[in-house]
Design an enzyme around this catalytic site. Sequence first.
Site, PDB file in Angstrom:
ATOM      1  N   VAL A 143     -19.806  -8.287  20.705  1.00  0.00           N
ATOM      2  CA  VAL A 143     -18.837  -7.380  20.080  1.00  0.00           C
ATOM      3  C   VAL A 143     -19.506  -6.451  19.082  1.00  0.00           C
ATOM      4  O   VAL A 143     -18.996  -5.361  18.776  1.00  0.00           O
ATOM      5  CB  VAL A 143     -17.718  -8.207  19.405  1.00  0.00           C
ATOM      6  N   LYS A 144     -20.681  -6.847  18.561  1.00  0.00           N
ATOM      7  CA  LYS A 144     -21.334  -6.066  17.514  1.00  0.00           C
ATOM      8  C   LYS A 144     -21.906  -4.739  18.016  1.00  0.00           C
ATOM      9  O   LYS A 144     -22.256  -3.879  17.200  1.00  0.00           O
ATOM     10  CB  LYS A 144     -22.428  -6.895  16.854  1.00  0.00           C
ATOM     11  N   ASP A 145     -21.991  -4.555  19.314  1.00  0.00           N
ATOM     12  CA  ASP A 145     -22.383  -3.234  19.833  1.00  0.00           C
ATOM     13  C   ASP A 145     -21.430  -2.159  19.326  1.00  0.00           C
ATOM     14  O   ASP A 145     -21.824  -1.020  19.061  1.00  0.00           O
ATOM     15  CB  ASP A 145     -22.355  -3.225  21.366  1.00  0.00           C
TER      16      ASP A 145
END
Length: 337
Positions: free
Chosen positions: A45-47
């Site tokens: 999700v950190k993309d």
Amino acid sequence: MSHDSFPDTIGAIGNTPLIRLNHLSDETGCEILGKAEFMNPGGSVKDRAALGIVRDAEARGLLRPGGTIVEGTAGNTGIGLAVVGNCLGYETVIVMPDNQSQDKIDTLKSYGPRVELVPAVPLKDPNHFTKVSERIAAELNERDPGSAIWANQFNNTANRAWHERTTGTEIWEQTGGRIDAFICSVGTGGTLAGIARALKARRPGVVIGLADPTGSALYNYYVHGELKAEGSSITEGIGNSRITDNLEGTPIDRAYRIPDEESIPLVYDLIRREGLSLGGSTGVNVAGAVRLARELGPGHVIVTILCDGAMRYRARLFNRAFLAERGLALPDWLQLD
């Protein structure tokens, strides 16, 4: 055929599917849906936060071509920033606490950023990984003004704004507006805060939940008004001892403290029943979704985040001795040495 017909890596960040978790949906009578953020190019999700922070810096003229992105991170944001930096022509410097899983450290290094490992110390210590990263960015800019940005994922609200613009909007559209609740854990707070804002703006009655691992102070804050941590967790990258700028003002209707004894077995159940091999933070999120489903009752649509893959935590999640020391166990069907 024009190359414009195909997305590049940056274009492949986001627009992840919602996956129905069949066993838990059937068991609770609710539709429990997971946003498949592990399908982003950098695997988490950190993309999204990485891309949102970089695009914001570009728009504000803070990041010039060939510049350097500096960040302190437990791992996945560093991977996301390296992915985005590689694609857009930026150098990346990541400062990381040395108590993270070796698998995640090695994964981060494989993307090519400069990685500085520092001892894990409390936030108030001047050598906390986030403060070290801030100093590195300042030193680069002192030598060459305008050459670097400090991503500052915890307090840079470009993180929250990107999730509001993309993740929350996607969830609303994918459910056709038929969403009763959203719940996930918090690290920076960007994911929960951005999605909560997007959903509440469209339907104020959507229930927003926080799933907090033991060892984090946020559950106690939202239930009792005091930042107080209890216990510990083997789960990395989530939990916090403070209210970040991203999390500030987020409308949270329910909060649950999720112990490892509840979340880690769900990690194995997701592998066995759904074919999804995901990390400990996803176990916390799914445990929160199950608690919320039982509280709301059958017939509701509940969405959570499937954050990243289990193999980034192989040395913990699939290590019998490590788990046994913490009162946890691998299921019998997992045939591991």
